[in-house]
Write a protein that holds these residues in place. Structure first.
Motif, PDB file in Angstrom:
ATOM      1  N   PRO A  35       0.817  -1.202   0.000  1.00  0.00           N
ATOM      2  CA  PRO A  35       0.000   0.000   0.000  1.00  0.00           C
ATOM      3  C   PRO A  35       0.858   1.263   0.000  1.00  0.00           C
ATOM      4  O   PRO A  35       1.971   1.262   0.518  1.00  0.00           O
ATOM      5  CB  PRO A  35      -0.810  -0.103   1.297  1.00  0.00           C
ATOM      6  CG  PRO A  35      -0.804  -1.548   1.656  1.00  0.00           C
ATOM      7  CD  PRO A  35       0.525  -2.054   1.177  1.00  0.00           C
ATOM      8  N   ALA A  36       0.303   2.334  -0.573  1.00  0.00           N
ATOM      9  CA  ALA A  36       1.071   3.547  -0.789  1.00  0.00           C
ATOM     10  C   ALA A  36       0.801   4.588   0.288  1.00  0.00           C
ATOM     11  O   ALA A  36      -0.264   4.629   0.884  1.00  0.00           O
ATOM     12  CB  ALA A  36       0.748   4.127  -2.166  1.00  0.00           C
ATOM     13  N   ASN A  37       1.773   5.412   0.487  1.00  0.00           N
ATOM     14  CA  ASN A  37       1.667   6.624   1.294  1.00  0.00           C
ATOM     15  C   ASN A  37       1.762   7.802   0.316  1.00  0.00           C
ATOM     16  O   ASN A  37       2.742   7.875  -0.426  1.00  0.00           O
ATOM     17  CB  ASN A  37       2.831   6.671   2.295  1.00  0.00           C
ATOM     18  CG  ASN A  37       2.847   7.931   3.140  1.00  0.00           C
ATOM     19  OD1 ASN A  37       1.915   8.708   3.141  1.00  0.00           O
ATOM     20  ND2 ASN A  37       3.944   8.125   3.860  1.00  0.00           N
ATOM     21  N   PRO A  38       0.755   8.662   0.213  1.00  0.00           N
ATOM     22  CA  PRO A  38      -0.310   8.957   1.177  1.00  0.00           C
ATOM     23  C   PRO A  38      -1.671   8.356   0.845  1.00  0.00           C
ATOM     24  O   PRO A  38      -2.626   8.588   1.580  1.00  0.00           O
ATOM     25  CB  PRO A  38      -0.417  10.479   1.056  1.00  0.00           C
ATOM     26  CG  PRO A  38      -0.218  10.734  -0.413  1.00  0.00           C
ATOM     27  CD  PRO A  38       0.853   9.736  -0.827  1.00  0.00           C
ATOM     28  N   THR A  39      -1.800   7.617  -0.237  1.00  0.00           N
ATOM     29  CA  THR A  39      -3.121   7.283  -0.765  1.00  0.00           C
ATOM     30  C   THR A  39      -3.718   5.996  -0.224  1.00  0.00           C
ATOM     31  O   THR A  39      -4.928   5.799  -0.296  1.00  0.00           O
ATOM     32  CB  THR A  39      -3.055   7.167  -2.296  1.00  0.00           C
ATOM     33  OG1 THR A  39      -2.165   6.082  -2.634  1.00  0.00           O
ATOM     34  CG2 THR A  39      -2.551   8.459  -2.923  1.00  0.00           C
ATOM     35  N   GLY A  40      -2.884   5.079   0.256  1.00  0.00           N
ATOM     36  CA  GLY A  40      -3.376   3.771   0.669  1.00  0.00           C
ATOM     37  C   GLY A  40      -3.701   2.855  -0.484  1.00  0.00           C
ATOM     38  O   GLY A  40      -4.220   1.754  -0.273  1.00  0.00           O
ATOM     39  N   SER A  41      -3.414   3.257  -1.719  1.00  0.00           N
ATOM     40  CA  SER A  41      -3.737   2.420  -2.873  1.00  0.00           C
ATOM     41  C   SER A  41      -2.827   1.191  -2.915  1.00  0.00           C
ATOM     42  O   SER A  41      -1.654   1.254  -2.553  1.00  0.00           O
ATOM     43  CB  SER A  41      -3.603   3.212  -4.178  1.00  0.00           C
ATOM     44  OG  SER A  41      -2.291   3.708  -4.326  1.00  0.00           O
ATOM     45  N   ILE A  42      -3.387   0.079  -3.349  1.00  0.00           N
ATOM     46  CA  ILE A  42      -2.653  -1.179  -3.498  1.00  0.00           C
ATOM     47  C   ILE A  42      -2.542  -1.505  -4.981  1.00  0.00           C
ATOM     48  O   ILE A  42      -3.535  -1.430  -5.719  1.00  0.00           O
ATOM     49  CB  ILE A  42      -3.343  -2.320  -2.740  1.00  0.00           C
ATOM     50  CG1 ILE A  42      -3.173  -2.132  -1.222  1.00  0.00           C
ATOM     51  CG2 ILE A  42      -2.798  -3.684  -3.155  1.00  0.00           C
ATOM     52  CD1 ILE A  42      -3.887  -3.170  -0.387  1.00  0.00           C
ATOM     53  N   ILE A  43      -1.346  -1.853  -5.424  1.00  0.00           N
ATOM     54  CA  ILE A  43      -1.146  -2.315  -6.793  1.00  0.00           C
ATOM     55  C   ILE A  43      -1.561  -3.783  -6.838  1.00  0.00           C
ATOM     56  O   ILE A  43      -0.968  -4.616  -6.146  1.00  0.00           O
ATOM     57  CB  ILE A  43       0.322  -2.163  -7.219  1.00  0.00           C
ATOM     58  CG1 ILE A  43       0.787  -0.707  -7.061  1.00  0.00           C
ATOM     59  CG2 ILE A  43       0.519  -2.631  -8.656  1.00  0.00           C
ATOM     60  CD1 ILE A  43       2.291  -0.514  -7.274  1.00  0.00           C
ATOM     61  N   PRO A  44      -2.577  -4.151  -7.623  1.00  0.00           N
ATOM     62  CA  PRO A  44      -3.004  -5.555  -7.676  1.00  0.00           C
ATOM     63  C   PRO A  44      -1.844  -6.467  -8.061  1.00  0.00           C
ATOM     64  O   PRO A  44      -0.928  -6.054  -8.786  1.00  0.00           O
ATOM     65  CB  PRO A  44      -4.094  -5.549  -8.749  1.00  0.00           C
ATOM     66  CG  PRO A  44      -4.619  -4.150  -8.762  1.00  0.00           C
ATOM     67  CD  PRO A  44      -3.425  -3.288  -8.473  1.00  0.00           C
ATOM     68  N   PRO A  45      -1.851  -7.713  -7.579  1.00  0.00           N
ATOM     69  CA  PRO A  45      -0.723  -8.613  -7.836  1.00  0.00           C
ATOM     70  C   PRO A  45      -0.324  -8.715  -9.301  1.00  0.00           C
ATOM     71  O   PRO A  45       0.863  -8.692  -9.637  1.00  0.00           O
ATOM     72  CB  PRO A  45      -1.230  -9.954  -7.286  1.00  0.00           C
ATOM     73  CG  PRO A  45      -2.162  -9.568  -6.178  1.00  0.00           C
ATOM     74  CD  PRO A  45      -2.840  -8.323  -6.665  1.00  0.00           C
ATOM     75  N   GLY A  46      -1.296  -8.819 -10.196  1.00  0.00           N
ATOM     76  CA  GLY A  46      -0.965  -8.920 -11.617  1.00  0.00           C
ATOM     77  C   GLY A  46      -0.283  -7.681 -12.156  1.00  0.00           C
ATOM     78  O   GLY A  46       0.630  -7.768 -12.986  1.00  0.00           O
ATOM     79  N   GLU A  47      -0.708  -6.510 -11.673  1.00  0.00           N
ATOM     80  CA  GLU A  47      -0.109  -5.260 -12.130  1.00  0.00           C
ATOM     81  C   GLU A  47       1.293  -5.089 -11.553  1.00  0.00           C
ATOM     82  O   GLU A  47       2.202  -4.587 -12.237  1.00  0.00           O
ATOM     83  CB  GLU A  47      -1.001  -4.080 -11.755  1.00  0.00           C
ATOM     84  CG  GLU A  47      -2.326  -4.080 -12.495  1.00  0.00           C
ATOM     85  CD  GLU A  47      -3.195  -2.879 -12.147  1.00  0.00           C
ATOM     86  OE1 GLU A  47      -2.649  -1.841 -11.721  1.00  0.00           O
ATOM     87  OE2 GLU A  47      -4.430  -2.983 -12.295  1.00  0.00           O
TER      88      GLU A  47
END
Length: 398
Positions: free
Chosen positions: A176-188
Motif C-alpha cells: 500500500p502507498a503513502n499517502p493514498t493507501g492504494s494497493i497495486i493488484p498482484p498482476g499489475e
C-alpha cells in the motif's frame, strides 16, 4: 570565511515533520491537540516484542554491535515470514536488516544509482524518496498517479515515459502507498516487475505497510522478480516506529555493496530492537496486531462516512495503510497554509498534500498536492470522530 553548505543539503522539507513540530507546540500551549498528521501507530509494540526486550535488559545482556546486516536469528525470522506470507523462498543471507526502512532506501540508492541517473517515483508519493535521491545527485522524475489511474502506477505510464526519455535507472513504487493507501493488484505489480527486469530498470518495491490491507491482496515483488529490491519494516503494521528496524531483500549483485554501505553509514541496526523484533512474527503478536488493523478499518469507514461533511468529493481508495488522501480544492489552493490555519483554529493537525506532490508546471493539476491533505487513521476512533466534528464545524464557519 562563511561556512559552505553543499547542494546535497538543500533538499525540500519533509513537511510532515514541520507540521509535527507545530503540533507539539500546540499541544504544549493549549492541550487540545488531535494529531492526524504523523504516519505512525498510536499503539505500543506487541506484548511478545516488549517482553523480549525487557528480558534481555533484565539479564544484563551486552548490547554490542551486531553484523552490519543484523543478527542471523532475526534475518531467519524475516525469511520465514516471506515464505509463509508470499511463498517467497528467501534465505536468511538474502535478508539485510537496516536501521528502519529509511536506512535500507539510502543504502540501496547509493549502491544502485550513480549521480545523474534518472529514477522514477510516483506522484503523489512519499517525499523522502524524492528528497534522498535528489541529495544523492540523482535526477528524480515523477509519474502522475492521480484519480484517473486510481492513484497507482502502471506499465502503460512507464512505456510512455520510456518512449520519450528512455528507460530509467530505477522505479520506486509503494503498495500500500503513502499517502493514498492504494494497493497495486498482484498482476499489475508482476507486470511492473517484469517490465523493469526486461528494460534494465531497478524496481524498488516499498512494502512497509504490508499487513494493513482492507481491499485485495498486497503482493511481494519477489514473487515475480528477484532482480527487484523489496523493502520492509517493523514500523507500521508491527507498531514499532521508534525501534528503528527495517529490512530489505536485495538482488545478489547489490548485496555486498549494500552491506558495506550499511557498515559505514550506521555500523549496525539497534541491537535491542533486533532481539525484540524476532518476536513480532509469533501467533500472539499476530492476534494483537489484527486488533490494530480492525481499528484502522473502523477509522477508514468513519472518514468515508463523514468526509462529505467537509464538502470533499474525491478521496483516494485507501485499500490499505492508515491514510485518507482527500481533495480539498473547493476549500483552498494552498494546502500548506490551510493546514496551518486549521491547526491554529481547531487543534487538528493534518499533513498538506504538497509533501507528496509539490507544485509542478509539467504535471496535471489533478495531482497537485496544493489541492490535497492527508489524514492519518492510526489514532483512537473516538478521537478521530471528534476531529472530524471540529473540521466540519470549521469548514462551515469559514
Amino acid at each position: 570565511m562563511p561556512v559552505r553548505v553543499s547542494s546535497r543539503g538543500r533538499v525540500e522539507p519533509f513537511y510532515v515533520m514541520e507540521v509535527l513540530k507545530a503540533a507539539n507546540r500546540r499541544a504544549a500551549q493549549h492541550g487540545d491537540l488531535i494529531s492526524l498528521c504523523a504516519g505512525q501507530p498510536s499503539t505500543p509494540a506487541p506484548g511478545p516484542v516488549r517482553r523480549a526486550a525487557a528480558r534481555a535488559l533484565q539479564r544484563g545482556e551486552v548490547m554490542g554491535y551486531t553484523d552490519a546486516i543484523g543478527n542471523r536469528r532475526l534475518r531467519a525470522a524475516i525469511a520465514g515470514h516471506s515464505r509463509a506470507e508470499y511463498g517467497v523462498d528467501a534465505d536468511p543471507d538474502e535478508v539485510l536488516v537496516t536501521t528502519g526502512s529509511s536506512g535500507a532506501f539510502t543504502a540501496v540508492f547509493l549502491a544502485a544509482f550513480e549521480a545523474g541517473d534518472t529514477v522514477l517515483v510516483t506522484r503523489p508519493g512519499y517525499p523522502a524518496y524524492r528528497n534522498t535521491l535528489a541529495a544523492l545527485g540523482c535526477r528524480v522524475a515523477e509519474l502522475d498517479c492521480g484519480e484517473a489511474a486510481r492513484f497507482r502506477p502502471g506499465v502503460a505510464a512507464l512505456e510512455e515515459y520510456a518512449r520519450e526519455h528512455g528507460a530509467p535507472a530505477g522505479l520506486v513504487v509503494a503498495s500500500p502507498a503513502n499517502p493514498t493507501g492504494s494497493i497495486i493488484p498482484p498482476g499489475e505489480l508482476a507486470a511492473l516487475a517484469t517490465w523493469c527486469q526486461d528494460n534494465g530498470t531497478l524496481l524498488v518495491s516499498d512494502e512497509i505497510y504490508h499487513g494493513i490491507v482492507f481491499e485485495g491482496r498486497a503482493a511481494c515483488a519477489w514473487e515475480t522478480s528477484r532482480d527487484a529490491v523489496v523493502v520492509g519494516s517493523f514500523s507500521k503494521y508491527y507498531s514499532m516506529t521508534g525501534w528503528r528496524i527495517g529490512w530489505c531483500l536485495v538482488p545478489a549483485p547489490l548485496r555486498r555493496p549494500v552491506e558495506l554501505l550499511l557498515g559505514n553509514l550506521s555500523i549496525c541496526p539497534p541491537a535491542i530492537s533486533q532481539i525484540a523484533a524476532a518476536e513480532a512474527f509469533t501467533p500472539e503478536s499476530a492476534a494483537e496486531l489484527a486488533g490494530h488493523v480492525r481499528r484502522y478499518a473502523a477509522n477508514r469507514e468513519l472518514v468515508q462516512r463523514r468526509i462529505g461533511e467537509l464538502g470533499v468529493r474525491t478521496i483516494a481508495p485507501a485499500d490499505g495503510a492508515f491514510y485518507a488522501y482527500a481533495d480539498i480544492s473547493h476549500l483552498t489552493g494552498d494546502s500548506l497554509s490551510w493546514a496551518g490555519q486549521v491547526l491554529a483554529d481547531t487543534g487538528v493537525a493534518l499533513t498538506p498534500g504538497v509533501d507528496f506532490a509539490p507544485a509542478s508546471p509539467v504535471h496535471s493539476r489533478h495531482s497537485d498536492g496544493r489541492r490535497f491533505v492527508r489524514f492519518s487513521l492510526a489514532g483512537a476512533t473516538d478521537e478521530f470522530d471528534t476531529a472530524m466534528t471540529r473540521l466540519a464545524n470549521y469548514v462551515h464557519r469559514t
